[in-house]
Design a protein around this motif. Structure first.
Motif, PDB file in Angstrom:
ATOM      1  N   ILE A   1       0.867  -1.177   0.000  1.00  0.00           N
ATOM      2  CA  ILE A   1       0.000   0.000   0.000  1.00  0.00           C
ATOM      3  C   ILE A   1       0.903   1.226   0.000  1.00  0.00           C
ATOM      4  N   SER A   2       0.380   2.330  -0.495  1.00  0.00           N
ATOM      5  CA  SER A   2       1.192   3.535  -0.600  1.00  0.00           C
ATOM      6  C   SER A   2       0.297   4.762  -0.546  1.00  0.00           C
ATOM      7  N   ASP A   3       0.873   5.879  -0.111  1.00  0.00           N
ATOM      8  CA  ASP A   3       0.199   7.177  -0.198  1.00  0.00           C
ATOM      9  C   ASP A   3      -1.176   7.164   0.473  1.00  0.00           C
ATOM     10  N   LEU A   4      -1.186   6.863   1.766  1.00  0.00           N
ATOM     11  CA  LEU A   4      -2.449   6.869   2.499  1.00  0.00           C
ATOM     12  C   LEU A   4      -3.032   8.280   2.602  1.00  0.00           C
TER      13      LEU A   4
ATOM     14  N   LEU B   1       3.281 -10.550   4.175  1.00  0.00           N
ATOM     15  CA  LEU B   1       3.945  -9.283   4.493  1.00  0.00           C
ATOM     16  C   LEU B   1       3.084  -8.130   4.021  1.00  0.00           C
ATOM     17  N   ILE B   2       3.138  -7.021   4.746  1.00  0.00           N
ATOM     18  CA  ILE B   2       2.547  -5.771   4.272  1.00  0.00           C
ATOM     19  C   ILE B   2       3.655  -4.735   4.212  1.00  0.00           C
ATOM     20  N   LEU B   3       3.810  -4.115   3.054  1.00  0.00           N
ATOM     21  CA  LEU B   3       4.826  -3.092   2.847  1.00  0.00           C
ATOM     22  C   LEU B   3       4.143  -1.781   2.496  1.00  0.00           C
ATOM     23  N   PHE B   4       4.455  -0.748   3.259  1.00  0.00           N
ATOM     24  CA  PHE B   4       3.873   0.579   3.040  1.00  0.00           C
ATOM     25  C   PHE B   4       4.957   1.509   2.532  1.00  0.00           C
ATOM     26  N   THR B   5       4.762   2.078   1.333  1.00  0.00           N
ATOM     27  CA  THR B   5       5.822   2.847   0.683  1.00  0.00           C
ATOM     28  C   THR B   5       5.636   4.366   0.779  1.00  0.00           C
ATOM     29  N   GLY B   6       5.182   4.838   1.932  1.00  0.00           N
ATOM     30  CA  GLY B   6       5.304   6.260   2.242  1.00  0.00           C
ATOM     31  C   GLY B   6       4.099   7.133   2.004  1.00  0.00           C
ATOM     32  N   ASP B   7       4.171   8.339   2.600  1.00  0.00           N
ATOM     33  CA  ASP B   7       3.112   9.359   2.635  1.00  0.00           C
ATOM     34  C   ASP B   7       1.942   8.892   3.491  1.00  0.00           C
ATOM     35  N   LEU B   8       2.217   8.755   4.786  1.00  0.00           N
ATOM     36  CA  LEU B   8       1.160   8.441   5.742  1.00  0.00           C
ATOM     37  C   LEU B   8       0.221   9.626   5.893  1.00  0.00           C
ATOM     38  N   VAL B   9       0.771  10.856   5.844  1.00  0.00           N
ATOM     39  CA  VAL B   9      -0.004  12.081   6.051  1.00  0.00           C
ATOM     40  C   VAL B   9       0.285  13.073   4.926  1.00  0.00           C
ATOM     41  N   ASN B  10      -0.409  14.211   4.975  1.00  0.00           N
ATOM     42  CA  ASN B  10      -0.153  15.294   4.015  1.00  0.00           C
ATOM     43  C   ASN B  10       0.951  16.224   4.510  1.00  0.00           C
ATOM     44  N   ASP B  11       0.858  16.605   5.796  1.00  0.00           N
ATOM     45  CA  ASP B  11       1.828  17.527   6.388  1.00  0.00           C
ATOM     46  C   ASP B  11       2.132  17.210   7.846  1.00  0.00           C
ATOM     47  N   TYR B  12       1.089  16.934   8.620  1.00  0.00           N
ATOM     48  CA  TYR B  12       1.223  16.882  10.070  1.00  0.00           C
ATOM     49  C   TYR B  12       0.949  15.479  10.610  1.00  0.00           C
ATOM     50  N   ALA B  13       1.739  15.088  11.605  1.00  0.00           N
ATOM     51  CA  ALA B  13       1.568  13.768  12.213  1.00  0.00           C
ATOM     52  C   ALA B  13       0.177  13.596  12.812  1.00  0.00           C
ATOM     53  N   ASP B  14      -0.410  14.701  13.307  1.00  0.00           N
ATOM     54  CA  ASP B  14      -1.741  14.628  13.931  1.00  0.00           C
ATOM     55  C   ASP B  14      -2.808  14.096  12.983  1.00  0.00           C
ATOM     56  N   GLU B  15      -2.589  14.243  11.679  1.00  0.00           N
ATOM     57  CA  GLU B  15      -3.597  13.813  10.705  1.00  0.00           C
ATOM     58  C   GLU B  15      -3.865  12.313  10.790  1.00  0.00           C
ATOM     59  N   ALA B  16      -2.884  11.553  11.278  1.00  0.00           N
ATOM     60  CA  ALA B  16      -3.036  10.095  11.325  1.00  0.00           C
ATOM     61  C   ALA B  16      -3.844   9.639  12.533  1.00  0.00           C
ATOM     62  N   GLU B  17      -3.950  10.485  13.541  1.00  0.00           N
ATOM     63  CA  GLU B  17      -4.476  10.042  14.834  1.00  0.00           C
ATOM     64  C   GLU B  17      -5.914   9.525  14.788  1.00  0.00           C
ATOM     65  N   PRO B  18      -6.822  10.106  13.985  1.00  0.00           N
ATOM     66  CA  PRO B  18      -8.186   9.547  13.960  1.00  0.00           C
ATOM     67  C   PRO B  18      -8.260   8.136  13.386  1.00  0.00           C
ATOM     68  N   TRP B  19      -7.182   7.678  12.732  1.00  0.00           N
ATOM     69  CA  TRP B  19      -7.236   6.418  12.000  1.00  0.00           C
ATOM     70  C   TRP B  19      -6.341   5.338  12.604  1.00  0.00           C
ATOM     71  N   LEU B  20      -5.638   5.657  13.687  1.00  0.00           N
ATOM     72  CA  LEU B  20      -4.668   4.709  14.224  1.00  0.00           C
ATOM     73  C   LEU B  20      -5.321   3.406  14.675  1.00  0.00           C
TER      74      LEU B  20
ATOM     75  N   ILE C   1       8.273   2.896   4.961  1.00  0.00           N
ATOM     76  CA  ILE C   1       9.258   3.944   4.713  1.00  0.00           C
ATOM     77  C   ILE C   1       8.535   5.288   4.733  1.00  0.00           C
ATOM     78  N   LEU C   2       9.293   6.361   4.581  1.00  0.00           N
ATOM     79  CA  LEU C   2       8.729   7.705   4.540  1.00  0.00           C
ATOM     80  C   LEU C   2       8.587   8.181   3.099  1.00  0.00           C
ATOM     81  N   GLY C   3       7.551   8.985   2.852  1.00  0.00           N
ATOM     82  CA  GLY C   3       7.375   9.641   1.555  1.00  0.00           C
ATOM     83  C   GLY C   3       7.655  11.118   1.665  1.00  0.00           C
TER      84      GLY C   3
END
Length: 424
Positions: A181-184, A210-229, A244-246
């Motif tokens: 998966i990529s670019d959440l 295996l699950i591999l995530f190839t970056g862009d968890l958020v748009n700008d801020y880490a807080d954006e991920a919190e509702p979905w953790l 990895i990071l995007g």
């Protein structure tokens, strides 16, 4: 907003007003045979929507930084989506009405200059009016397509099954299933959306090793991920989850009062990866083995680098990441930006690189089984499977979206790789 930005925005706004006026003239020409009441209703609806859109753009432009700092991407992107939904049909009408006006001008000029030419008749004008009517009818195509992309297209995941064949793979890995998966871009989803959970359910249904995530968890801020953790913790993989990071994860596109707060944001983001059970790879590698096979068992090498792109940030250190790896073993690299492949990766002989980043531009059209997208004007490798000299690249079209809050002919993607040993 700076003076320079204000001037640019006012010029942009003026162009939009001209487009609105000319598109309205085209609509008036196309419906000239309608009754007066119907034409007045069309006028009222058209200008109510158009003026409302212009006011919304002004609001968004003058409150952009405030909206961004409050992490309210969903509202800003909704404005962009509605803007595109309304603009594209108008552009179609403008083009067709422009052709009609040009033909009218030619006819008028011919009637004035050509010796003995008959003057234009009402019947002739009526035949030319058909062009504006055709433009009005064809404007429904982009309107319907964008509307579908905003409502259904962004949630209808495409689960792609891709075989990966290599002589370097040990037989123990034959049939291994890897989900990429990529670019959440979690900040793009409105709170309460079921799209993220829909994607999670589809991933778990594939029963990945295996699950591999190839970056862009958020748009700008880490807080954006919190509702979905809590939801994302539900991703299951027998042999682990790696990431990895995007380019967006570094928060380089946001304004920060100081570097300390920016670093704290990155630390929080890395903590989110740990919370989700993902092992974040930062210019490093590790062996992947079959659980329970014991020491000395078969492995392949998983490598993860920080973002490195020809046009974007170049934080990744590929040499550091692959130092000490055995090129006789199968090596799988996660690198967010596909331009890394030709710029640096191919010379290393890495067997398979997984990327994302392009989103397939979130727009595409498929003709005779082949998909075309604006992304191919920017990226040589922009979506799907590529192979050269025995090395392979896969570019995932992305899970989420950014900017335009939809997908037109370019569905979000979950990729399932089936590893196979080449015994020939």
């Amino acid at each position: 907003m700076t003076t320079h930005s204000l001037i640019g925005f006012l010029i942009f706004l003026g162009i939009l007003v001209l487009v609105d006026l000319y598109a309205y003239m085209g609509i008036c020409t196309a419906i000239a045979s309608w009754g007066q009441i119907a034409r007045q209703w069309v006028k009222l609806i058209y200008w109510t929507i158009s003026i409302g859109m212009l006011l919304m753009l002004c609001f968004g432009a003058f409150r952009f930084q405030e909206l961004r700092s409050s992490h309210n991407h969903a509202f800003a992107f909704s404005v962009i989506g509605v803007f595109i939904l309304l603009l594209l049909p108008k552009l179609v009408i403008v083009v067709f009405h422009g052709v009609e006006d040009m033909l009218q001008a030619i006819c008028w000029g011919w009637s004035r200059m050509a010796p003995g030419a008959a003057p234009s008749t009402g019947a002739g004008v009526g035949r030319i009016r058909f062009i504006s009517q055709l433009g009005l009818a064809l404007a429904a195509i982009p309107f319907g397509s964008v509307l579908h992309g905003l409502t259904k297209g962004r949630r209808n995941f495409n689960v792609s099954h891709v075989p990966i064949v290599s002589k370097k793979l040990p037989t123990a890995f034959d049939g291994l299933r890897i989900v990429q998966i990529s670019d959440l871009h979690l900040g793009s989803f409105s709170v309460g959306s079921d799209i993220v959970q829909r994607g999670i359910d589809l991933i778990n249904a594939e029963d990945p090793d295996l699950i591999l995530f190839t970056g862009d968890l958020v748009n700008d801020y880490a807080d954006e991920a919190e509702p979905w953790l809590e939801q994302l913790k539900g991703l299951k993989a027998r042999m682990g989850k790696y990431s990895i990071l995007g380019n967006h994860d570094y928060s380089d596109y946001a304004s920060w009062p100081n570097l300390r707060e920016k670093r704290m944001n990155m630390e929080k983001l890395m903590g989110h990866h740990r919370t989700l059970g993902f092992r974040l790879l930062l210019d490093e590698h590790l062996p992947i083995g079959i659980p329970g096979q014991g020491p000395g068992g078969d492995t392949f090498t998983l490598i993860g680098v920080q973002n490195w792109g020809v046009r974007f940030q170049q934080y990744g250190n590929l040499k550091k990441a692959i130092a000490g790896t055995d090129d006789s073993k199968f090596r799988l690299l996660m690198s967010h930006d596909p331009t890394h492949w030709e710029a640096q990766v191919q010379e290393t002989g890495i067997d398979l690189m997984l990327s994302g980043h392009t989103h397939g531009a979130q727009f595409g059209i498929t003709i005779a089984g082949r998909t075309y997208s604006p992304a191919q004007w920017v990226y040589k490798q922009w979506a799907g499977h590529y192979e050269q000299d025995g090395m392979q690249l896969y570019v995932n079209r992305g899970f989420g979206f950014i900017g335009f809050p939809g997908r037109v002919g370019m569905p979000p993607e979950i990729t399932v790789f089936h590893l196979h040993v080449n015994v020939s």
